[in-house]
Scaffold this active site. Structure first.
Site, short mmCIF file in Angstrom:
data_model
loop_
_atom_site.label_atom_id
_atom_site.label_comp_id
_atom_site.label_asym_id
_atom_site.label_seq_id
_atom_site.Cartn_x
_atom_site.Cartn_y
_atom_site.Cartn_z
N GLY A 121 1.19 -0.01 0.66
CA GLY A 121 1.82 -0.43 -0.53
C GLY A 121 3.15 0.21 -1.23
O GLY A 121 3.27 1.20 -0.70
N PRO A 153 -3.73 4.27 -16.78
CA PRO A 153 -2.85 2.90 -16.63
C PRO A 153 -1.21 3.26 -16.06
O PRO A 153 -0.68 2.41 -15.73
CB PRO A 153 -2.70 2.78 -18.04
CG PRO A 153 -4.15 3.19 -18.65
CD PRO A 153 -4.21 4.29 -17.89
N ASN A 154 -0.89 4.55 -16.52
CA ASN A 154 0.58 4.68 -16.01
C ASN A 154 0.76 6.35 -15.67
O ASN A 154 -0.06 7.11 -16.53
CB ASN A 154 1.67 4.35 -17.03
CG ASN A 154 2.79 4.26 -16.35
OD1 ASN A 154 3.56 5.00 -15.79
ND2 ASN A 154 3.61 2.90 -16.54
N HIS A 209 8.40 -6.29 -15.36
CA HIS A 209 8.03 -6.13 -14.21
C HIS A 209 8.53 -6.74 -12.79
O HIS A 209 8.88 -7.94 -13.37
CB HIS A 209 6.69 -5.89 -14.21
CG HIS A 209 5.85 -4.74 -14.67
ND1 HIS A 209 5.49 -4.75 -15.93
CD2 HIS A 209 5.22 -3.34 -13.94
CE1 HIS A 209 4.77 -3.56 -16.16
NE2 HIS A 209 4.64 -2.68 -15.17
N LYS A 249 3.88 -8.29 -9.02
CA LYS A 249 2.82 -7.84 -9.58
C LYS A 249 1.52 -8.77 -9.91
O LYS A 249 2.00 -10.01 -10.36
CB LYS A 249 3.15 -7.22 -11.01
CG LYS A 249 2.34 -6.56 -11.81
CD LYS A 249 2.78 -5.70 -13.02
CE LYS A 249 1.70 -5.23 -13.85
NZ LYS A 249 0.71 -4.13 -12.89
N1 LIG Z 1 -1.08 3.47 -12.68
C1 LIG Z 1 0.35 3.48 -12.25
O1 LIG Z 1 1.35 4.58 -12.79
C2 LIG Z 1 0.75 2.50 -11.32
C3 LIG Z 1 0.10 1.64 -11.08
N2 LIG Z 1 0.24 0.67 -10.12
C4 LIG Z 1 -0.45 -0.49 -10.07
O2 LIG Z 1 -1.08 -0.12 -8.65
C5 LIG Z 1 -1.66 -1.46 -7.81
C6 LIG Z 1 -0.62 -1.42 -6.46
O3 LIG Z 1 0.62 -1.66 -6.89
P1 LIG Z 1 1.68 -1.70 -5.80
O4 LIG Z 1 1.91 -0.87 -4.86
O5 LIG Z 1 2.90 -2.40 -6.47
O6 LIG Z 1 0.97 -3.15 -4.91
P2 LIG Z 1 1.21 -3.37 -3.39
O7 LIG Z 1 0.73 -4.88 -2.97
O8 LIG Z 1 2.58 -3.10 -2.92
O9 LIG Z 1 0.15 -2.31 -2.72
C7 LIG Z 1 -1.04 -2.51 -2.68
C8 LIG Z 1 -1.43 -2.14 -1.38
O10 LIG Z 1 -3.03 -2.03 -1.30
C9 LIG Z 1 -3.34 -2.91 -0.02
N3 LIG Z 1 -4.93 -3.08 -0.24
C10 LIG Z 1 -5.40 -4.08 -1.12
N4 LIG Z 1 -6.56 -4.18 -0.94
C11 LIG Z 1 -7.00 -2.99 -0.23
C12 LIG Z 1 -8.36 -2.52 0.20
N5 LIG Z 1 -9.40 -2.99 -0.25
N6 LIG Z 1 -8.22 -1.34 0.86
C13 LIG Z 1 -7.01 -0.69 1.15
N7 LIG Z 1 -5.87 -1.27 0.85
C14 LIG Z 1 -6.04 -2.39 0.29
C15 LIG Z 1 -2.61 -3.90 -0.02
O11 LIG Z 1 -2.58 -4.41 1.36
P3 LIG Z 1 -2.16 -6.07 1.69
O12 LIG Z 1 -0.71 -5.93 1.54
O13 LIG Z 1 -2.62 -6.34 3.00
O14 LIG Z 1 -2.69 -6.80 0.63
C16 LIG Z 1 -1.14 -3.19 -0.17
O15 LIG Z 1 -0.58 -2.70 0.94
C17 LIG Z 1 -1.58 -2.19 -8.93
O16 LIG Z 1 -2.77 -2.52 -9.49
C18 LIG Z 1 -0.42 -1.62 -9.62
O17 LIG Z 1 -0.56 -2.41 -11.16
C19 LIG Z 1 1.65 0.64 -9.85
C20 LIG Z 1 2.43 1.36 -9.80
C21 LIG Z 1 2.31 2.30 -10.88
O1 LIG Z 2 2.46 -3.08 -10.89
C1 LIG Z 2 3.25 -2.10 -11.15
O2 LIG Z 2 4.42 -1.97 -10.58
C2 LIG Z 2 2.74 -1.27 -12.49
N1 LIG Z 2 1.43 -1.39 -12.71
C3 LIG Z 2 1.15 -0.44 -13.86
C4 LIG Z 2 0.62 -1.28 -15.08
O3 LIG Z 2 0.27 -2.49 -14.89
O4 LIG Z 2 0.99 -0.90 -16.14
C5 LIG Z 2 1.90 0.84 -14.05
C6 LIG Z 2 3.41 0.53 -13.90
O5 LIG Z 2 3.83 -0.23 -15.14
C7 LIG Z 2 3.78 0.00 -12.71
#
Ligand SMILES: NC(=O)C1=CN([C@@H]2O[C@H](COP(=O)(O)OP(=O)(O)OC[C@H]3O[C@@H](n4cnc5c(N)ncnc54)[C@H](OP(=O)(O)O)[C@@H]3O)[C@@H](O)[C@H]2O)C=CC1
Ligand SMILES: O=C(O)C1=N[C@H](C(=O)O)C[C@H](O)C1
Length: 250
Positions: free
Chosen positions: A13, A106-107, A135, A139
């Site tokens: 991802g 959360p971040n 965003h 998302k």
């Molecule tokens: N806390 C923080 O600082 C941040 C949090 N996030 C959060 O992280 C999460 C991911 O975001 P993002 O990278 O943008 O999303 P993406 O969709 O780009 O990536 C998620 C990945 O996880 C894979 N996936 C889904 N289910 C599974 C599983 N059961 N096992 C293994 N892999 C799996 C997906 O595969 P497939 O494509 O096949 O569905 C995809 O490759 C979101 O909830 C986002 O809000 C994001 C950025 C920062």
């Molecule tokens: O989905 C994202 O991209 C992100 N998700 C997290 C959130 O829901 O707060 C962290 C950041 O905002 C990026």
């Protein structure tokens, strides 16, 4: 000293692929598994992972965490979509595995954590508070985990200080026009191609406003927080909610 054995779930991802590179580049860590959708969770135990960095989807995170906690693998979780009910379920698993730690952040970006901290500090001084989060359109969840947490922190600080409900004379509105109500704080979610992750916290009182804005411009901003989380969670049993607990903010 032996290296920390780290796995990434959601490795293909947007943030997961960046996390794979960050773990590989960290001198004190070894990437022992990188799982995508459909890969067997047993790979984690077979690889001897000590920590799993979970960056998938709100629909996947619970099953992944249940496996990790049951097998004593610490979790560093960025995936969003947390509710009281989900946290309670996670705590039940942790109770049965008392030496295992899970950090839910959360971040992971330092600027976003500071935004939340500053917003909590400012909350009691202003009559009005609203949040606009912006965003990328891929998302899955709205409002963002960060905005939800920020609103909860603002609401708790206002409640503690005995602040009254915010003024709002709206009597007619199109559905959604005033945003989502998170504990009395309106949260507005924008989804726009070209953006990554951004948040404005707006405070207002008579004759003045205060705006706290944070912009994540590249997924690399989340990496120092993820690596810190992995290093600290192995010595922090139970649930830690928020990276601020590992930042010694005072
Ligand atoms: N806390 C923080 O600082 C941040 C949090 N996030 C959060 O992280 C999460 C991911 O975001 P993002 O990278 O943008 O999303 P993406 O969709 O780009 O990536 C998620 C990945 O996880 C894979 N996936 C889904 N289910 C599974 C599983 N059961 N096992 C293994 N892999 C799996 C997906 O595969 P497939 O494509 O096949 O569905 C995809 O490759 C979101 O909830 C986002 O809000 C994001 C950025 C920062
Ligand atoms: O989905 C994202 O991209 C992100 N998700 C997290 C959130 O829901 O707060 C962290 C950041 O905002 C990026």
């Amino acid at each position: 000293m032996s290296k920390l054995r780290v796995a990434v779930i959601g490795a293909g991802g947007r943030i997961g692929s960046e996390a794979v590179r960050a773990v590989e580049a960290a001198d004190d860590m070894e990437l022992v598994a990188a799982l995508g959708r459909g890969d067997k969770l047993e790979t984690l135990t077979e690889a001897g992972a000590q920590v799993a960095v979970e960056l998938t989807h709100p629909d996947s995170v619970m099953e992944n965490l249940e496996f990790c906690v049951r097998n004593g693998i610490h979790g560093v979780v960025g995936t969003t979509g947390w509710t009281e009910e989900r946290l309670a379920r996670l705590n039940t698993w942790l109770d049965a595995s008392p030496s295992t730690g899970v950090l839910i952040a959360p971040n992971f970006s330092i600027g976003a954590v500071l935004t939340m901290t500053f917003a909590r500090q400012a909350a009691r001084f202003f009559e009005s508070a609203e949040i606009v989060e912006l965003h990328h359109p891929n998302k899955a969840d709205a409002p963002s985990g960060t905005a939800t947490r920020t609103a909860q922190l603002i609401a708790a600080a206002r409640h503690e200080a005995g602040c009254p409900p915010q003024p709002d004379a709206t009597t007619t509105a199109l559905e959604g026009a005033r945003g989502a109500d998170v504990d009395g704080v309106p949260v507005h979610a924008v989804r726009l191609r070209g953006l990554l992750a951004h948040q404005e916290v707006l405070f207002g009182d008579t004759g003045e406003t205060l705006t706290i804005r944070h912009d994540s411009l590249h997924h690399s901003c989340f990496m120092p927080g993820i690596l810190l989380g992995a290093r600290r969670v192995v010595a922090t049993p139970g649930l830690t909610f928020g990276l601020e607990h590992f930042l010694d903010l005072g």
